[in-house]
Design an enzyme around this catalytic site. Structure first.
Site, PDB file in Angstrom:
ATOM      1  N   ASP A 293       0.858  -1.186   0.000  1.00  0.00           N
ATOM      2  CA  ASP A 293       0.000   0.000   0.000  1.00  0.00           C
ATOM      3  C   ASP A 293       0.896   1.239   0.000  1.00  0.00           C
ATOM      4  O   ASP A 293       2.038   1.180   0.444  1.00  0.00           O
ATOM      5  CB  ASP A 293      -0.834   0.053   1.293  1.00  0.00           C
ATOM      6  CG  ASP A 293      -2.056  -0.861   1.265  1.00  0.00           C
ATOM      7  OD1 ASP A 293      -2.125  -1.726   0.383  1.00  0.00           O
ATOM      8  OD2 ASP A 293      -2.919  -0.710   2.137  1.00  0.00           O
ATOM      9  N   MET A 294       0.351   2.376  -0.453  1.00  0.00           N
ATOM     10  CA  MET A 294       1.100   3.638  -0.328  1.00  0.00           C
ATOM     11  C   MET A 294       0.394   4.485   0.716  1.00  0.00           C
ATOM     12  O   MET A 294      -0.821   4.670   0.648  1.00  0.00           O
ATOM     13  CB  MET A 294       1.149   4.354  -1.677  1.00  0.00           C
ATOM     14  CG  MET A 294       2.106   5.515  -1.702  1.00  0.00           C
ATOM     15  SD  MET A 294       3.819   5.082  -1.319  1.00  0.00           S
ATOM     16  CE  MET A 294       4.423   4.499  -2.905  1.00  0.00           C
TER      17      MET A 294
ATOM     18  N   ARG B  19      -0.248  -0.662  -8.674  1.00  0.00           N
ATOM     19  CA  ARG B  19      -1.657  -0.390  -8.327  1.00  0.00           C
ATOM     20  C   ARG B  19      -1.849   1.134  -8.357  1.00  0.00           C
ATOM     21  O   ARG B  19      -1.310   1.848  -7.516  1.00  0.00           O
ATOM     22  CB  ARG B  19      -1.962  -0.915  -6.929  1.00  0.00           C
ATOM     23  CG  ARG B  19      -3.403  -0.615  -6.516  1.00  0.00           C
ATOM     24  CD  ARG B  19      -3.566  -0.606  -5.010  1.00  0.00           C
ATOM     25  NE  ARG B  19      -3.330  -1.883  -4.398  1.00  0.00           N
ATOM     26  CZ  ARG B  19      -3.091  -2.027  -3.092  1.00  0.00           C
ATOM     27  NH1 ARG B  19      -3.031  -0.992  -2.297  1.00  0.00           N
ATOM     28  NH2 ARG B  19      -2.895  -3.218  -2.579  1.00  0.00           N
TER      29      ARG B  19
HETATM   30  P1  FDA Z   1     -13.990   8.384  -6.485  1.00  0.00           P
HETATM   31  O1  FDA Z   1     -13.710   8.672  -5.042  1.00  0.00           O
HETATM   32  O2  FDA Z   1     -14.146   9.526  -7.428  1.00  0.00           O
HETATM   33  O3  FDA Z   1     -15.239   7.436  -6.549  1.00  0.00           O
HETATM   34  C1  FDA Z   1     -15.862   7.056  -7.768  1.00  0.00           C
HETATM   35  C2  FDA Z   1     -17.179   6.369  -7.442  1.00  0.00           C
HETATM   36  O4  FDA Z   1     -16.911   5.155  -6.722  1.00  0.00           O
HETATM   37  C3  FDA Z   1     -18.073   7.156  -6.482  1.00  0.00           C
HETATM   38  O5  FDA Z   1     -18.875   8.070  -7.182  1.00  0.00           O
HETATM   39  C4  FDA Z   1     -18.861   6.042  -5.834  1.00  0.00           C
HETATM   40  O6  FDA Z   1     -19.879   5.558  -6.707  1.00  0.00           O
HETATM   41  C5  FDA Z   1     -17.849   4.955  -5.670  1.00  0.00           C
HETATM   42  N1  FDA Z   1     -17.134   5.033  -4.360  1.00  0.00           N
HETATM   43  C6  FDA Z   1     -15.863   5.430  -4.141  1.00  0.00           C
HETATM   44  N2  FDA Z   1     -15.525   5.307  -2.841  1.00  0.00           N
HETATM   45  C7  FDA Z   1     -16.628   4.843  -2.214  1.00  0.00           C
HETATM   46  C8  FDA Z   1     -16.924   4.516  -0.848  1.00  0.00           C
HETATM   47  N3  FDA Z   1     -16.045   4.647   0.145  1.00  0.00           N
HETATM   48  N4  FDA Z   1     -18.172   4.049  -0.579  1.00  0.00           N
HETATM   49  C9  FDA Z   1     -19.119   3.923  -1.550  1.00  0.00           C
HETATM   50  N5  FDA Z   1     -18.885   4.217  -2.851  1.00  0.00           N
HETATM   51  C10 FDA Z   1     -17.670   4.677  -3.181  1.00  0.00           C
HETATM   52  N6  FDA Z   1      -5.339   4.883  -1.419  1.00  0.00           N
HETATM   53  C11 FDA Z   1      -4.088   5.168  -0.995  1.00  0.00           C
HETATM   54  O7  FDA Z   1      -3.784   6.333  -0.715  1.00  0.00           O
HETATM   55  N7  FDA Z   1      -3.151   4.154  -0.874  1.00  0.00           N
HETATM   56  C12 FDA Z   1      -3.427   2.873  -1.202  1.00  0.00           C
HETATM   57  O8  FDA Z   1      -2.560   1.994  -1.103  1.00  0.00           O
HETATM   58  C13 FDA Z   1      -4.755   2.566  -1.666  1.00  0.00           C
HETATM   59  N8  FDA Z   1      -5.089   1.280  -2.010  1.00  0.00           N
HETATM   60  C14 FDA Z   1      -6.311   1.055  -2.631  1.00  0.00           C
HETATM   61  C15 FDA Z   1      -6.598  -0.213  -3.153  1.00  0.00           C
HETATM   62  C16 FDA Z   1      -7.767  -0.413  -3.868  1.00  0.00           C
HETATM   63  C17 FDA Z   1      -8.042  -1.765  -4.453  1.00  0.00           C
HETATM   64  C18 FDA Z   1      -8.679   0.670  -4.067  1.00  0.00           C
HETATM   65  C19 FDA Z   1      -9.916   0.497  -4.880  1.00  0.00           C
HETATM   66  C20 FDA Z   1      -8.416   1.901  -3.507  1.00  0.00           C
HETATM   67  C21 FDA Z   1      -7.259   2.111  -2.777  1.00  0.00           C
HETATM   68  N9  FDA Z   1      -6.968   3.354  -2.219  1.00  0.00           N
HETATM   69  C22 FDA Z   1      -5.695   3.613  -1.755  1.00  0.00           C
HETATM   70  C23 FDA Z   1      -8.055   4.389  -2.069  1.00  0.00           C
HETATM   71  C24 FDA Z   1      -8.070   5.380  -3.221  1.00  0.00           C
HETATM   72  O9  FDA Z   1      -6.959   6.244  -3.150  1.00  0.00           O
HETATM   73  C25 FDA Z   1      -9.363   6.225  -3.193  1.00  0.00           C
HETATM   74  O10 FDA Z   1      -9.427   6.946  -1.999  1.00  0.00           O
HETATM   75  C26 FDA Z   1     -10.654   5.410  -3.317  1.00  0.00           C
HETATM   76  O11 FDA Z   1     -10.499   4.324  -4.179  1.00  0.00           O
HETATM   77  C27 FDA Z   1     -11.791   6.295  -3.900  1.00  0.00           C
HETATM   78  O12 FDA Z   1     -11.421   6.780  -5.167  1.00  0.00           O
HETATM   79  P2  FDA Z   1     -12.035   6.260  -6.562  1.00  0.00           P
HETATM   80  O13 FDA Z   1     -10.894   6.103  -7.506  1.00  0.00           O
HETATM   81  O14 FDA Z   1     -12.845   5.050  -6.393  1.00  0.00           O
HETATM   82  O15 FDA Z   1     -12.844   7.490  -7.130  1.00  0.00           O
END
Ligand code: FDA
Length: 310
Positions: free
Chosen positions: A136-137, A186
């Protein structure tokens, strides 16, 4: 305001106990967390794999400063890799996700060396079980150290992945380096509140940077792990995969357990590799409140459930 209340709540154990005892709130916690025990994670992971999804398991914990706790975390990951193997999940359908701050990275000048040593131990156990590992970062103060540790681990375990946060201004250059190294990357938007000096602040700028990083990773030698729920970014990654002739073995989608589960199943049914990030363990509370704080709709849903159950 809600976000501030949640971040306050995240530091108070009485709120945690309250959440665990109320049936309505427990159901919401269970939407995002597999459970406290390793067996809970194996059961949830098996169900996902039966639905043609892959899994990345995160034994929750971060910012540890107690050396005994750090060793316990390392041993829990090692034991968990063996448990996956015994449960018939010891293959690339399983991955372990490590937070280096839980392995001592921030513990003084030799913290990074200690974290590398612990992570190496875990990678060795994972490799024996046929299980992948990705780092993870965390916040930007640990980016250099995390990338250095990932580079060291790749010498012995070439499939070790690392997360890159599109929000950081440095990330396009980091993606270029990682694609040259042929690394598993990732790509996430970034979950930490970072200063303007190091990170883009506007969502639209972060999205643009995400696309720029995606282009670099898909065009080069990296193995892109597209970790987002954002429909627009998911369809851009599908287009890039087509353009660069990458099938389900050449990249994967990753999403969080409990978030857009229908979309996870839809992408998998269409023949994509989809990996679900599955958190578990007693230290679930900080992760859970971050997921609520990320999205006002979650918080409102949660507050409604609490008032209805009262
Ligand atoms: P965005 O936040 O714009 O969301 C897009 C859409 O997804 C929303 O409109 C909603 O429909 C849905 N959605 C997103 N989050 C949701 C929630 N909590 N509940 C319900 N619906 C939601 N960050 C980091 O700093 N270090 C890391 O190592 C990781 N590792 C990681 C692994 C994986 C597999 C994922 C999917 C995410 C991470 N993250 C992370 C978190 C990442 O940085 C980010 O905060 C979240 O994924 C939300 O961003 P989205 O790209 O989904 O877009």
């Amino acid at each position: 305001m809600l976000r501030r209340i949640l971040l306050f709540a995240s530091r108070h154990d009485r709120v945690r106990t309250f959440l665990q005892t109320l049936p309505a709130s427990r159901a919401i916690v269970e939407r995002f967390i597999a459970g406290e025990a390793a067996a809970d994670a194996v059961a949830a992971g098996s169900a996902l794999v039966a639905g043609r999804l892959s899994v990345t398991y995160n034994f929750l914990g971060e910012y540890a400063d107690d050396p005994q706790q750090i060793v316990r975390t390392r041993d829990a990951f090692v034991a968990f890799a063996r448990l996956l193997e015994d449960g018939g999940l010891g293959s690339a359908v399983s991955e372990l996700s490590l937070k280096l701050s839980a392995l001592g990275q921030l513990l003084g000048a030799d913290g990074p060396a200690r974290a590398l040593d612990h992570a190496r131990h875990i990678c060795a156990a994972a490799s024996e079980a046929g299980v992948l590992v990705t780092l993870d970062m965390e916040d930007h103060t640990s980016t250099d150290s995390t990338l250095d540790i990932a580079r060291e681990l790749r010498r012995d375990f070439p499939l070790t992945g690392v997360a890159i946060q599109a929000a950081l201004r440095r990330s396009p250059a980091d993606c270029a380096d990682l694609q040259r190294a042929g690394a598993r990357v990732r790509l996430v938007k970034g979950a930490y509140r970072e200063p303007d000096s190091v990170a883009l602040q506007r969502r639209s700028d972060v999205d643009r940077a995400y696309v720029r990083c995606l282009r670099t990773l898909f065009a080069g030698d990296a193995h892109p792990l597209v970790a987002t729920h954002d429909p627009r970014l998911i369809s851009i990654s599908a287009e890039l995969a087509r353009r660069h002739g990458r099938d389900a073995t050449g990249f994967e989608h990753q999403m969080l357990f409990g978030v857009r589960s229908d979309e996870q199943r839809r992408l998998a049914a269409a023949g994509n590799t989809v990996r679900v990030y599955l958190p578990f363990g007693p230290e679930w509370y900080g992760y859970f409140t971050r997921r609520l704080a990320e999205r006002p709709a979650n918080t409102l849903f949660f507050l409604r459930a609490l008032t209805q159950s009262g």
